[in-house]
Design a protein around this motif. Structure first.
Motif, PDB file in Angstrom:
ATOM      1  N   GLY A   8     -29.610  34.191   5.539  1.00  0.00           N
ATOM      2  CA  GLY A   8     -30.868  34.448   6.236  1.00  0.00           C
ATOM      3  C   GLY A   8     -31.929  33.377   6.054  1.00  0.00           C
ATOM      4  O   GLY A   8     -33.107  33.615   6.334  1.00  0.00           O
ATOM      5  N   PHE A   9     -31.534  32.204   5.585  1.00  0.00           N
ATOM      6  CA  PHE A   9     -32.474  31.102   5.379  1.00  0.00           C
ATOM      7  C   PHE A   9     -31.945  29.851   6.068  1.00  0.00           C
ATOM      8  O   PHE A   9     -30.755  29.741   6.368  1.00  0.00           O
ATOM      9  CB  PHE A   9     -32.642  30.815   3.878  1.00  0.00           C
ATOM     10  N   ALA A  10     -32.826  28.897   6.291  1.00  0.00           N
ATOM     11  CA  ALA A  10     -32.432  27.638   6.912  1.00  0.00           C
ATOM     12  C   ALA A  10     -31.557  26.820   5.966  1.00  0.00           C
ATOM     13  O   ALA A  10     -31.560  27.028   4.750  1.00  0.00           O
ATOM     14  CB  ALA A  10     -33.676  26.845   7.303  1.00  0.00           C
ATOM     15  N   ALA A  11     -30.828  25.889   6.523  1.00  0.00           N
ATOM     16  CA  ALA A  11     -29.962  25.024   5.723  1.00  0.00           C
ATOM     17  C   ALA A  11     -30.794  24.172   4.770  1.00  0.00           C
ATOM     18  O   ALA A  11     -31.902  23.736   5.097  1.00  0.00           O
ATOM     19  CB  ALA A  11     -29.138  24.132   6.644  1.00  0.00           C
ATOM     20  N   GLY A  12     -30.264  23.958   3.573  1.00  0.00           N
ATOM     21  CA  GLY A  12     -30.913  23.081   2.611  1.00  0.00           C
ATOM     22  C   GLY A  12     -31.674  23.784   1.515  1.00  0.00           C
ATOM     23  O   GLY A  12     -31.966  23.172   0.477  1.00  0.00           O
ATOM     24  N   ALA A  58     -24.759  29.393  -1.302  1.00  0.00           N
ATOM     25  CA  ALA A  58     -23.795  29.993  -0.376  1.00  0.00           C
ATOM     26  C   ALA A  58     -22.690  29.001  -0.025  1.00  0.00           C
ATOM     27  O   ALA A  58     -21.505  29.364   0.029  1.00  0.00           O
ATOM     28  CB  ALA A  58     -24.504  30.457   0.892  1.00  0.00           C
ATOM     29  N   ARG A  59     -23.049  27.756   0.217  1.00  0.00           N
ATOM     30  CA  ARG A  59     -22.048  26.756   0.587  1.00  0.00           C
ATOM     31  C   ARG A  59     -21.126  26.425  -0.583  1.00  0.00           C
ATOM     32  O   ARG A  59     -19.925  26.179  -0.400  1.00  0.00           O
ATOM     33  CB  ARG A  59     -22.738  25.499   1.136  1.00  0.00           C
ATOM     34  N   ALA A  60     -21.680  26.416  -1.782  1.00  0.00           N
ATOM     35  CA  ALA A  60     -20.836  26.177  -2.950  1.00  0.00           C
ATOM     36  C   ALA A  60     -19.834  27.320  -3.128  1.00  0.00           C
ATOM     37  O   ALA A  60     -18.653  27.102  -3.410  1.00  0.00           O
ATOM     38  CB  ALA A  60     -21.701  26.020  -4.200  1.00  0.00           C
ATOM     39  N   GLU A  90     -23.019  30.549   8.219  1.00  0.00           N
ATOM     40  CA  GLU A  90     -23.823  30.621   9.437  1.00  0.00           C
ATOM     41  C   GLU A  90     -25.268  30.904   9.059  1.00  0.00           C
ATOM     42  O   GLU A  90     -25.588  31.982   8.565  1.00  0.00           O
ATOM     43  CB  GLU A  90     -23.307  31.728  10.362  1.00  0.00           C
ATOM     44  N   ASN A  91     -26.136  29.932   9.269  1.00  0.00           N
ATOM     45  CA  ASN A  91     -27.563  30.115   8.966  1.00  0.00           C
ATOM     46  C   ASN A  91     -28.222  30.897  10.090  1.00  0.00           C
ATOM     47  O   ASN A  91     -28.140  30.509  11.256  1.00  0.00           O
ATOM     48  CB  ASN A  91     -28.247  28.772   8.778  1.00  0.00           C
ATOM     49  N   LYS A  92     -28.858  31.989   9.719  1.00  0.00           N
ATOM     50  CA  LYS A  92     -29.536  32.835  10.705  1.00  0.00           C
ATOM     51  C   LYS A  92     -30.926  33.193  10.162  1.00  0.00           C
ATOM     52  O   LYS A  92     -31.207  34.346   9.815  1.00  0.00           O
ATOM     53  CB  LYS A  92     -28.705  34.102  10.948  1.00  0.00           C
ATOM     54  N   PRO A  93     -31.808  32.191  10.067  1.00  0.00           N
ATOM     55  CA  PRO A  93     -33.144  32.457   9.514  1.00  0.00           C
ATOM     56  C   PRO A  93     -34.009  33.229  10.502  1.00  0.00           C
ATOM     57  O   PRO A  93     -33.744  33.257  11.706  1.00  0.00           O
ATOM     58  CB  PRO A  93     -33.702  31.050   9.281  1.00  0.00           C
ATOM     59  N   GLY A  94     -35.041  33.847   9.965  1.00  0.00           N
ATOM     60  CA  GLY A  94     -35.995  34.558  10.814  1.00  0.00           C
ATOM     61  C   GLY A  94     -36.302  35.952  10.321  1.00  0.00           C
ATOM     62  O   GLY A  94     -35.429  36.621   9.750  1.00  0.00           O
TER      63      GLY A  94
END
Length: 329
Positions: free
Chosen positions: A42-46, A53-55, A71-75
């Motif tokens: 639920g947050f932007a990449a980086g 999550a990516r690790a 899958e980044n789904k921020p907002g």
């Protein structure tokens, strides 16, 4: 007699069919995963949650033999991501990589969301925690938590405590500490964590209950001082800083967690595979080094214990929000 034989034959066929279906279901679960798994963030990449999550996704892909695609789904304060997972099939192919703010959604948004933060999800495992630390700047003349509490008691509402905003994790952590110790602090909300750190170093702000990762560089540089860590045990990243319990702050804990949740109803064999992958990730040396660089501790709380933690946090934050009349804008 003939009729009875026919009934027995039909019964045998029915039993065989049931066994075939059951064995097929078990085989399908044993073959999990047979295609890529989506890990919704639920947050932007980086950001920290995305990096962790990516690790985890890389580890899970190697452990389970299928890609785990982030899958980044921020907002909407992670509501969009949680909603996407809550409405997905409970088959293990759509998972939520969430953080502590997930348990704050009911407190801030109430019935405006279309899912239940507890009942709509099956918590699987945490993989990391970010200790909350009470930090002070050079303008705060205290050397210990005892000094800080004595000052706050002597002059109620004078000691300022900055956070990243009303309803933020820091705001809840500040209120929980004040309530646990009978203190009245002056909450100062900012628009994000960065200006809090700036004003702490500049002496315009007394203190902050901050996640360790957000202040670790300043602590290491000696620009801020940590009085206590809000964890059950000391952080390996700050071994010389006592816990709140050790420093006289009571049984206060406010760790921020990062972990994996699935839609409610996930079959137990799949849950067990994912829990093992998460637990092995948190126990790995590679993960510990990666997390340490983010100011996080590797930690694995799984299954029922994680579910109970989520439920407790939701109840606690809802009570605080009601008492303070907190509502998200």
């Amino acid at each position: 007699m003939l009729k009875q034989n026919r009934l027995l034959a039909l019964a045998e066929k029915a039993l065989t069919a049931i066994l075939l279906v059951a064995s097929g279901a078990c085989f399908a679960q044993a073959g999990y995963p047979s295609k890529p798994v989506k890990l919704v963030v639920g947050f932007a990449a980086g950001g920290p949650t995305d990096v962790v999550a990516r690790a985890f996704a890389d580890h899970a892909a190697r452990a389970l033999g299928q890609p785990f695609v982030v899958e980044n789904k921020p907002g909407a304060n992670t509501i969009l991501a949680a909603q996407a997972v809550a409405s997905a099939p409970a088959d293990g192919y759509t998972l939520l990589f969430g953080a502590t703010n997930h348990t704050m959604i009911p407190a801030l948004y109430g019935t405006r969301v279309k899912f239940d933060a507890v009942k709509s999800f099956q918590p699987l495992c945490t993989v990391a925690t970010s200790p909350t630390v009470l930090v002070v700047g050079p303008g705060m003349p205290v050397k210990s938590l005892a000094d800080y509490m004595a000052r706050a008691r002597k002059e109620p509402r004078r000691t300022t405590a900055g956070t990243a905003g009303v309803g933020s994790s820091g705001h809840f952590a500040t209120e929980m500490f004040a309530r646990a110790n009978g203190l009245q602090l002056n909450h100062v909300p900012y628009k994000g964590a960065a200006p809090v750190v700036t004003d702490l170093m500049g002496g315009q702000l007394d203190s902050s209950f901050a996640t360790l990762g957000s202040v670790l560089p300043q602590l290491r540089a000696g620009k801020l001082a940590a009085l206590a860590v809000a964890s059950p045990k000391r952080s390996p990243l700050l071994p010389g800083v006592p816990t709140f319990a050790e420093a006289g702050g009571g049984n206060y804990s406010a760790d921020a967690w990062y972990g994996v949740l699935a839609p409610a109803g996930l079959p137990q064999p799949i849950a067990q595979q994912l829990e093992k992958a998460a637990g092995d990730f948190a126990a790995s040396t590679a993960a510990a080094e990666k997390l340490r660089g983010l100011g996080l501790d590797a930690d694995s709380t799984c299954g029922l214990a994680f579910a109970q933690q989520v439920e407790r946090e939701v109840a606690t934050y809802m009570q605080i929000a009601r008492d303070l009349n907190l509502k998200a804008e």
